[in-house]
Design a protein around this motif. Sequence first.
Motif, short mmCIF file in Angstrom:
data_model
loop_
_atom_site.label_atom_id
_atom_site.label_comp_id
_atom_site.label_asym_id
_atom_site.label_seq_id
_atom_site.Cartn_x
_atom_site.Cartn_y
_atom_site.Cartn_z
N SER A 53 0.88 -1.17 0.00
CA SER A 53 0.00 0.00 0.00
C SER A 53 0.91 1.22 0.00
O SER A 53 1.60 1.49 0.98
N VAL A 54 0.96 1.92 -1.12
CA VAL A 54 1.91 3.03 -1.29
C VAL A 54 1.24 4.33 -0.83
O VAL A 54 0.26 4.77 -1.41
N PRO A 101 4.42 13.31 -3.16
CA PRO A 101 3.00 13.14 -3.47
C PRO A 101 2.76 11.99 -4.44
O PRO A 101 3.67 11.54 -5.14
N ASN A 102 1.53 11.53 -4.47
CA ASN A 102 1.21 10.33 -5.24
C ASN A 102 1.37 10.48 -6.75
O ASN A 102 1.59 9.49 -7.45
N MET A 103 1.26 11.70 -7.28
CA MET A 103 1.44 11.87 -8.72
C MET A 103 2.85 11.47 -9.17
O MET A 103 3.06 11.12 -10.34
N ILE A 104 3.79 11.49 -8.26
CA ILE A 104 5.16 11.05 -8.55
C ILE A 104 5.42 9.67 -7.97
O ILE A 104 6.00 8.80 -8.62
N LEU A 105 4.96 9.47 -6.74
CA LEU A 105 5.27 8.23 -6.03
C LEU A 105 4.67 7.00 -6.70
O LEU A 105 5.33 5.96 -6.82
N LEU A 106 3.43 7.10 -7.15
CA LEU A 106 2.77 5.92 -7.74
C LEU A 106 3.42 5.47 -9.05
O LEU A 106 3.72 4.27 -9.20
N PRO A 107 3.67 6.35 -10.01
CA PRO A 107 4.35 5.86 -11.22
C PRO A 107 5.77 5.37 -10.95
O PRO A 107 6.24 4.45 -11.62
N ARG A 108 6.44 5.97 -9.96
CA ARG A 108 7.77 5.45 -9.62
C ARG A 108 7.67 4.04 -9.05
O ARG A 108 8.48 3.17 -9.36
N GLY A 117 -5.13 10.54 -0.25
CA GLY A 117 -5.86 11.33 -1.23
C GLY A 117 -6.94 10.55 -1.96
O GLY A 117 -7.50 11.04 -2.94
N MET A 118 -7.26 9.35 -1.48
CA MET A 118 -8.24 8.50 -2.16
C MET A 118 -9.63 8.71 -1.55
O MET A 118 -9.80 8.53 -0.34
N ALA A 119 -10.61 9.09 -2.40
CA ALA A 119 -11.94 9.39 -1.86
C ALA A 119 -13.09 8.98 -2.76
O ALA A 119 -14.19 8.76 -2.28
N ASP A 120 -12.85 8.90 -4.07
CA ASP A 120 -13.97 8.71 -4.98
C ASP A 120 -13.51 8.04 -6.27
O ASP A 120 -12.37 7.56 -6.36
N ALA A 121 -14.41 8.04 -7.28
CA ALA A 121 -14.08 7.39 -8.55
C ALA A 121 -12.90 8.03 -9.24
O ALA A 121 -12.09 7.35 -9.88
N ARG A 122 -12.78 9.35 -9.12
CA ARG A 122 -11.65 10.04 -9.74
C ARG A 122 -10.34 9.53 -9.15
O ARG A 122 -9.35 9.32 -9.87
N SER A 123 -10.33 9.32 -7.83
CA SER A 123 -9.14 8.79 -7.17
C SER A 123 -8.80 7.41 -7.71
O SER A 123 -7.64 7.11 -8.02
N LEU A 124 -9.81 6.55 -7.81
CA LEU A 124 -9.58 5.18 -8.26
C LEU A 124 -9.06 5.14 -9.69
O LEU A 124 -8.07 4.47 -9.99
N LEU A 165 -2.03 5.48 -12.98
CA LEU A 165 -0.65 5.69 -12.53
C LEU A 165 0.07 4.39 -12.19
O LEU A 165 1.23 4.40 -11.81
N GLY A 166 -0.64 3.26 -12.35
CA GLY A 166 0.01 1.97 -12.18
C GLY A 166 -0.45 1.13 -11.02
O GLY A 166 -0.04 -0.02 -10.87
N ALA A 167 -1.29 1.69 -10.16
CA ALA A 167 -1.80 0.93 -9.02
C ALA A 167 -2.84 -0.08 -9.48
O ALA A 167 -3.43 0.04 -10.56
N ALA A 168 -3.11 -1.06 -8.62
CA ALA A 168 -4.12 -2.07 -8.92
C ALA A 168 -5.35 -1.90 -8.03
O ALA A 168 -6.18 -2.81 -7.93
N GLY A 169 -5.46 -0.73 -7.42
CA GLY A 169 -6.59 -0.43 -6.56
C GLY A 169 -6.25 0.72 -5.65
O GLY A 169 -5.21 1.37 -5.81
N MET A 170 -7.14 0.99 -4.68
CA MET A 170 -6.88 2.09 -3.76
C MET A 170 -7.25 1.70 -2.34
O MET A 170 -8.11 0.85 -2.10
N ASN A 171 -6.56 2.35 -1.40
CA ASN A 171 -6.80 2.18 0.03
C ASN A 171 -7.38 3.49 0.55
O ASN A 171 -6.78 4.55 0.37
N MET A 172 -8.57 3.43 1.18
CA MET A 172 -9.18 4.64 1.73
C MET A 172 -9.24 4.53 3.25
O MET A 172 -9.67 3.50 3.79
#
Length: 334
Positions: free
Chosen positions: A140-141, A156-163, A177-184, A190-197
Amino acid sequence: MKTAITEMFGIEHPIIQGGMHYVGFAELAAAVSNAGGLGIITGLTQGTPELLAKEIARCHDMTDKPFGVNLTFLPTFSAPPYPEYIAAIKEGGIKIVETAGRSPEQYMPALKAAGIKVIHKCTSVRHSLKAEQIGCDAVSVDGFECGGHPGEDDMPNMILLPRAAEELKIPFVASGGMADARSLVAALALGAAGMNMGTRFIATKEAPVHDNVKQALVAATELDTRLVMRALRNTERVLRNKGVDRLIEIEREKGRSLKIEDIHAEVAGVYPKVMIDGEMDAGAWSCGMVVGLIKDIPTVKELIDRIMADAERLILDRLAGFLGAETKAALKVA
């Protein structure tokens, strides 16, 4: 929606409810799992391995879907009886553990011997790679936006997730920063396989916290969190309140000479006062910047159903709308 995370954990939607102190009880974990996500009981909140065993049993009574347990590894001088907690997890039939805090390396043999899949929370690529190396099944990044402890890299996640996507071989979910469909949808792009809220799930009807907490989250904006304990290299993102203002003033006065004892009253024993009694100015409690995106208090099912329906519309309508006619036709054929 199928991703590496839904397949690994046997869940319908790639949404995980992170472990949260004095929030991750059976009521919330079961509600998330029943709605197709992965609910998480917060192990150390239960106080003892025996109480954790009872909470796991209570959750089994509320859902027949997969759910997990969070186990946060604290400094050794105050270490809880982790082998006993792991035994309670194993005996409770739990097959998924979210680890956080210090490295779970010491306890990985026991967890893996019990057939448990481990997802470790990390705030950097280097820690994620270490988690992969020691045998964690997923990561969980956590980006700098997250509530709680974002690490000291301020990434921030815009850099951390693709890295993370560039470096990791195991799947990972986006946290912070995960809250809604836009987050998912953004996390998937960006390369994740899901989100943790975390924070978002506190503002739901099933979250077993005082209504004052839920109303505070709805009322807050993205400007209302603060970073504390930076001088101690134990940075925590919290919701601003009078207790936090006192803490920050003490930090300002003490400067580099700050010791944890100086802010003990503002950080110790705060969670039951806030989450149970609704004392919103009691002190520092974890809250993400995502609070600025929280506008209502739905049921967990309403929230997850809304996220998944909106995500589908985002992908099929809005994003596909940017493509040319020939590309869209090819996609339909495929």
